[in-house]
Design a protein around this motif. Structure first.
Motif, short mmCIF file in Angstrom:
data_model
loop_
_atom_site.label_atom_id
_atom_site.label_comp_id
_atom_site.label_asym_id
_atom_site.label_seq_id
_atom_site.Cartn_x
_atom_site.Cartn_y
_atom_site.Cartn_z
N ILE A 57 -44.27 -66.47 -12.38
CA ILE A 57 -43.06 -65.63 -12.46
C ILE A 57 -42.08 -66.00 -11.36
CG2 ILE A 57 -42.20 -63.27 -12.20
CD1 ILE A 57 -44.60 -62.29 -13.75
N ALA A 84 -38.70 -59.71 -14.27
CA ALA A 84 -38.20 -58.73 -13.32
C ALA A 84 -37.15 -59.38 -12.44
CB ALA A 84 -39.34 -58.18 -12.48
N ASN A 109 -38.64 -51.53 -13.82
CA ASN A 109 -38.66 -52.65 -12.89
C ASN A 109 -37.37 -53.46 -12.89
OD1 ASN A 109 -41.27 -52.06 -12.18
ND2 ASN A 109 -42.15 -53.32 -13.80
N CYS A 137 -50.18 -56.33 -11.81
CA CYS A 137 -51.00 -57.01 -12.81
C CYS A 137 -52.07 -56.07 -13.37
CB CYS A 137 -51.67 -58.24 -12.20
SG CYS A 137 -50.49 -59.54 -11.74
N ARG A 192 -48.33 -64.39 -10.80
CA ARG A 192 -47.32 -64.15 -9.76
C ARG A 192 -46.59 -65.45 -9.41
NH1 ARG A 192 -51.59 -60.55 -7.87
NH2 ARG A 192 -50.86 -58.40 -8.05
N GLU A 198 -43.34 -55.51 -6.13
CA GLU A 198 -44.53 -56.35 -6.32
C GLU A 198 -44.91 -56.34 -7.79
OE1 GLU A 198 -47.82 -58.74 -5.46
OE2 GLU A 198 -46.06 -58.21 -4.26
N ILE A 199 -45.27 -57.50 -8.31
CA ILE A 199 -45.66 -57.60 -9.72
C ILE A 199 -47.00 -56.90 -9.90
CG2 ILE A 199 -46.21 -59.19 -11.59
CD1 ILE A 199 -44.45 -61.25 -10.00
N PHE A 206 -44.91 -57.01 -18.66
CA PHE A 206 -44.20 -57.39 -17.44
C PHE A 206 -45.05 -58.21 -16.48
CE2 PHE A 206 -42.41 -53.31 -18.87
CZ PHE A 206 -41.16 -53.76 -19.23
N CYS A 207 -46.29 -58.54 -16.89
CA CYS A 207 -47.11 -59.37 -16.00
C CYS A 207 -47.77 -60.51 -16.77
CB CYS A 207 -48.16 -58.53 -15.26
SG CYS A 207 -49.37 -57.71 -16.31
#
Length: 435
Positions: A41, A87, A79, A97, A38, A94-95, A371-372
């Protein structure tokens, strides 16, 4: 049953767990990686805004698995992903995970993949077994959100050939891996070594299985000589108890309960059958489970015999522990072997292909992982080059203020220290030249 040599090994000291401690380590690894992802990113988003919406894209090697089908262009997501793969907007969503359970499923899938690659190379059994063991060890304390498992498969496999003394030239190895180069294979090697805690020895259960089978064959031939009985605190037992003779052991083997599928199988072919099936379990399903983390090599090979022929496994345990004062230990061992067998069963049947349900689940997890992922760990070659030069990503891009001057100062200091170290080592070796 516990081998004293094994208990002194780095494998036992660093890579042995209880089920509870192993679960705790994985959850802690997952939580730490999620927090780092997080933060990374968010830093990448801020950097993107500073650069007018443009981010230097890293090498995406390993981000897409053609078997899994992860989108390479950021399409098919909900997203709102831009060209940089991040994103859009720090406050949009919210990311999300991966969980520790999802990470474990993904690692299990890639254990299959690395064994498939080893099979293509026709590597020996020890390499086919060590490579997935390294993979599982590495991702016990490192999250797939930090390094995608696919990016490390060839590196781990090539490192395995070196640790198992099976020489193959890097160019020959690389030439058989599509879309790979020697530089990409070697780039993460230091990261992998650190993740393995520099513990490259893996004690497998194969040799123990071969020894057990040899002893059982001797029993079937009436040639088994029982070793001298262990000492006991009861002198009367030491003087009065005599273990069964070779002929008596042979008779016990002949009188074992028959196998349901082969009720008329003689002892020696029965032992050979157990040998082949147990070995196939050790070279396949066992490596997809946590057995190496939770049990010792003798317990693992005995559990493989137990899975294919329970009476034969119990007979072998009785053979090795025939004395009355060992009865309590014997029952404990049988209980442990059964527990180990339950863990091994989680690996499925030898040679079984991945099910459609499991494959669909892996695809879902890999799409989520896209995406995480930590964007700062994607370009492994670039990260490796920066580490060797002693520069950070900001210094490399020129956004680190006085980064260039600081880097040059560090290099001057480094060369000076190296010269001083070389001079000291020369004096220690040849003696001081001053009088």
């Amino acid at each position: 049953m516990e081998d004293t040599i094994y208990l002194a090994s780095s494998q036992h000291k660093l890579w042995s767990f209880t089920p509870e401690s192993l679960s705790s380590v994985r959850k802690a690894t997952n939580a730490a990686a999620a927090a780092q992802v997080r933060e990374a990113i968010m830093r990448a988003r801020e950097k993107k805004m500073m650069n007018g919406g443009v981010v230097k894209s890293g090498n995406s090697n390993g981000m897409v698995d053609s078997d899994i089908g992860t989108p390479a262009d950021g399409s098919g997501n909900g997203n709102g992903v831009g060209a940089d793969g991040l994103a859009l907007g720090p406050d949009e969503k919210e990311i999300e995970c991966l969980t520790a359970e999802e990470e474990l499923k993904l690692v299990r899938y890639y254990c299959r993949k690395i064994m498939d690659i080893a099979t293509v190379f026709e590597f020996p059994t020890n390499i086919k077994a060590t490579a997935p063991t390294f993979l599982r060890r590495f991702f016990t304390r490192t999250s797939p959100m930090t390094y995608h498992p696919k990016t490390l498969l060839t590196t781990i496999l090539y490192l395995t050939t070196k640790t198992e003394n099976h020489y193959i030239h890097l160019k020959d190895f690389s030439s058989k891996i599509p879309k790979s180069s020697p530089e990409e294979i070697l780039a993460p090697e230091f990261v992998v070594a650190m993740g393995l805690r520099w513990c490259f020895e893996v004690k497998h259960p194969f040799r123990g299985l071969e020894g057990a089978i040899m002893e059982l064959v001797k029993v079937s031939e009436g040639k088994y000589i029982h070793p001298t009985h262990p000492t006991t605190s009861d002198p009367q037992e030491t003087n009065t108890f005599n273990p069964p003779t070779p002929a008596e052991w042979q008779a016990k083997l002949h009188n074992l309960p028959p196998l349901p599928t082969s009720p008329h199988l003689p002892p020696k072919p029965r032992i050979e059958r157990a040998h082949g099936k147990a070995r196939s379990i050790l070279s396949g399903p066992v490596l997809l489970t946590d057995a190496y983390f939770l049990f010792t090599p003798p317990q693992i090979y005995l559990s493989s015999i137990y899975l294919v022929d329970p009476p034969l496994a119990h007979f072998f345990l009785d053979l090795k522990h025939p004395y009355p004062h060992q009865s309590s230990l014997l029952q404990t061992l049988k209980s442990i072997i059964e527990s180990c067998a339950e863990e091994v069963r989680k690996g499925g049947e030898p040679g079984a292909q991945i099910s459609k349900e499991e494959m669909d689940e892996v695809k879902r997890i890999d799409r989520k992982l896209y995406f995480c992922r930590n964007p700062e760990k994607v370009d492994l070659v670039g990260v490796s080059k920066q580490a060797k030069r002693g520069v950070t990503e900001d210094e490399e891009s020129g956004t680190g203020g006085n980064g260039e001057a600081e880097r040059r100062e560090r290099e001057v200091k480094k060369r000076k220290l190296e010269r001083e170290k070389s001079f000291r080592e020369g004096e220690e070796l040849f003696g001081s030249q001053t009088k």
